[in-house]
Every structure is written in C-alpha cells, then in structure tokens.
Design a protein around this motif. Sequence first.
Motif: not given
Length: 344
Positions: A22-36, A72-86
Amino acid sequence: MEFLGRVVTDSGAAFAGLSTSLGGRLGLYAAMAGAGPLTSLQLADRTGLIERYVREWLAAQVAGEYVRYDPDGDTYLLPDEHATVLADPASPAYAIGSFTMLQALYRSEEALMAAFRTGEGVGWEQHVPELFEGVATFFRPGYVASLVAEWLPALNGVVAKLEAGALVADVGCGYGYSTLLMAQAFPNSRFRGFDFHGPSIEAARRMAAEQGLSDRVTFEVATAQGFLGGPYQLITFFDCLHDLGDPGGALRHAEEVLAEDGTCMIVEPNTSANPLDNINPVGRAFTATSATLCLPSAMAQEGPHALGNHAGEEVMRTIAVEAGLRTWKLAVETVTNRVYDVKR
Ligand SMILES: C[S@@+](CC[C@H](N)C(=O)[O-])C[C@H]1O[C@@H](n2cnc3c(N)ncnc32)[C@H](O)[C@@H]1O
C-alpha cells in the motif's frame, strides 16, 4: 520456543507486506522521501489520503522499523537510505516489486490447491495484472544495476557487436525493462522483445514510446519457441527460461535463428538444485515463488519440462547442449542471478 518465535516473526512480516505494498502503490513512501519529519496530517495532505488511515499505516511502519517516530513532535521520518529501497523506482536497491506481487500470488491459492491435487498448471496469464507489473518491478533494479555495466561486458565479444550495430531478440521479455535498458545503451543496435503475454507486450510498447526508443525497439506477442526474424547476434532470456514448458524447444529455435558466432545470454535466478544451499533470504524467496508461480506456470504449458527456478546449472546446460548450444559458460553472478554465455 525458538522456532515458534521465528514463525511468529515471519507471520508479522507477511501481515506487514500488505502495508508495504500500500505504501508503494498509494505513494506514501514517495511522499515521505526527502521530506524530513512529517506529522500524519501533513502526510495525509501530501498524498490526498485520509489522515486516520495514514496514522494507522504509520504505526505499522514504525513497528517494522521502516519509519522512525519522534514522540516529541509527533512526527514520522523515512530515512534517506530507506527511501532508496522503498520510494525510488530508478534505484538499483528498489524493493517494492515483490510486495506488488503478493496480492496476486495470495489470490492464486485456490487455483494452487487444485493444481497440487490434479497436477494441472496455473498459467502465467491466469494471474491478476498486479503480478506482471510486480514481477517486472521486482527484476528491474537488478538489471539497472548490472545488465549494461557488468553482464553484457562479461559475454565474450558481445559489447563490440552491440556498439557496431547488432540485431537482438529479448525472449520472454515481459514489460521489456531489459530490452529498453539495452536499447538505451546501444543506439546502433536493433532490439526485438517477444513474450506470449499480450498485456505485458502492450505495457512494453507504451514504455518504449515514452522513452523515445520506438525507432530501435519493437515488441511482439510471440512464443519463445516461435518468434520471428533473425539472424540475431544476441538472444537473451531474462529470468524466464525455467518458466517455459518447453525450454528445449525455445533453445532449439534460438539456435536456428542465431547468427553465425551469435550468443545466447541466459539469466537465471542464483539458486541451487541442492535445497540445503537455498537456506538464505534470496534462496527462500526464489524457492517459495518457484512452488507458487514458476513451476505452476511451466506445468500449464504441458511440457515436456517443468523445471522450477532452482533446477540448477547442470540441468539447464544439458537442455542447451541437446538443443545444439554446446558451449556453455558461467559469465558472471550476483547475489540474485547467474548469467550464462551460451553458443553453438
Ligand atoms: C518471470 S517473467 C520474466 C519477465 C522478464 N524477462 C523480466 O525479466 O522481467 C517470465 C516471462 O516469461 C513469459 N513466458 C512464459 N512462457 C512463455 C512462452 N512459452 N513463450 C514466451 N514467453 C513466455 C511470461 O509471459 C513472462 O513475461
């Protein structure tokens, strides 16, 4: 208890696979990539999805350690190395393809139950479209990483011919990623992709047009045993020879349409005929897809072979020799693939 722990871990991964797809097909990982760091609301805004679902999906991503959570900030991060894979389909490390295949494979369970009982096959074309897209996406990163840079140069004299201008057949080409990568690299050569699956050929034609390669690439619906044209300086079989019910017939036909001193490039999964050698993540993935996809596909073609994807080098070589392709050499191997340089 230790074994129970392993199986529970596996079932957790199997459940999580749907969320990854779902993360791939709905563009969730793509939207998180490089977004901080993003809140669930920000991610929902970026993807146009419902925040409540996105928050739940994020919790699953955190549980699997694909995504990091900062309370603390109630935030989520996709690390850059994970973005390369996902998140990056152009990356040689992109690993979403196998997850796209999952729903199609799981959906074939009833057909597989019947096949195991009757000995009939489950044909390639019987699967839902996500399978074909998923398979193509699964193999593409390996081809991006290795095909032009390592595999073709490992074949005796082939790169020089491709640079000068050669005619190439890519048999069982599916979506044609391998054909297109070769065509991009060798503008003086002409490439013909063949596959018996019409919708895959249509997808391949669309991509050739999108990439501006239609001047040097064509895609045709044809069986591996009966594709037209030649003489070909290079005939390639990417991760498909073992899927055929008649790999010997395909290689006999290849031998007939091969140019004098032409080369067959046979790319097969890097698996072993000895089950004990496949006790590793790659061996596990390949043997599992052999039982549920490759073998049933070959069984549906009514023989004379149904090899599965871990028949081993000796079996393949024997079939090639019987087809008149007597020079067989392991040219190069990666963690996932073995590439054979095969000639008359
Ligand atoms: C595992 S896929 C590999 C596709 C592609 N070469 C790649 O690497 O992404 C196997 C391919 O073999 C094709 N195929 C199976 N049996 C065939 C046959 N008898 N003739 C032509 N193509 C066949 C399927 O349609 C499918 O596209």
